[in-house]
Write a protein that holds these residues in place. Structure first.
Motif: not given
Length: 131
Positions: A75-99
């Motif tokens: 995630a920290l070496t290959q992602a596109i910054p916009e998509l990393l920001g999307t994955a970590l933005t408010e509204g994302v379910n923490g359980d889904n991110l954890r999975v």
């Protein structure tokens, strides 16, 4: 640029080490912390900046404390910054991110963070049932 990366790395390590002590039921082992330090130290500066400046604090905590270190590195070496920001933005379910950060294959996570449509990625992380 190197100082920026060092400062961000130290910030993230301090956040992981100290910021979650009261929240987590289990303390991280020194090996777990060390592997996360290695993942963060390999990060691209623009991705570290995105993670720190755009992330919801709760989701950043999930990413830094629960992620498989190999997937955190992806995630920290290959992602596109916009998509990393999307994955970590408010509204994302923490359980889904954890999975996503514990059970995904590295190549699948890399594809999601480099080729996905931002709206679809958000929908998947915000609305999917992690069970």
């Amino acid at each position: 640029m190197m100082h920026f990366k060092a400062i961000i790395s130290l910030y993230l390590v301090a956040y992981v080490s100290c910021g979650t002590t009261l929240i987590r039921n289990r303390r991280q082992t020194s090996n777990e912390v060390a592997t996360r330090i290695v993942a963060v130290s390999k990060a691209k500066p623009e991705l570290l900046s995105t993670a720190v400046s755009q992330a919801d604090p709760g989701l950043l905590r999930v990413a830094l404390t629960d992620a498989d270190p190999k997937l955190l590195e992806v995630a920290l070496t290959q992602a596109i910054p916009e998509l990393l920001g999307t994955a970590l933005t408010e509204g994302v379910n923490g359980d889904n991110l954890r999975v996503a950060l514990t059970k995904a294959r590295p190549d699948t996570l890399a594809t999601a963070l480099t080729k996905a449509d931002a709206d679809l990625l958000f929908a998947a992380l915000a609305e999917a049932n992690p069970d």
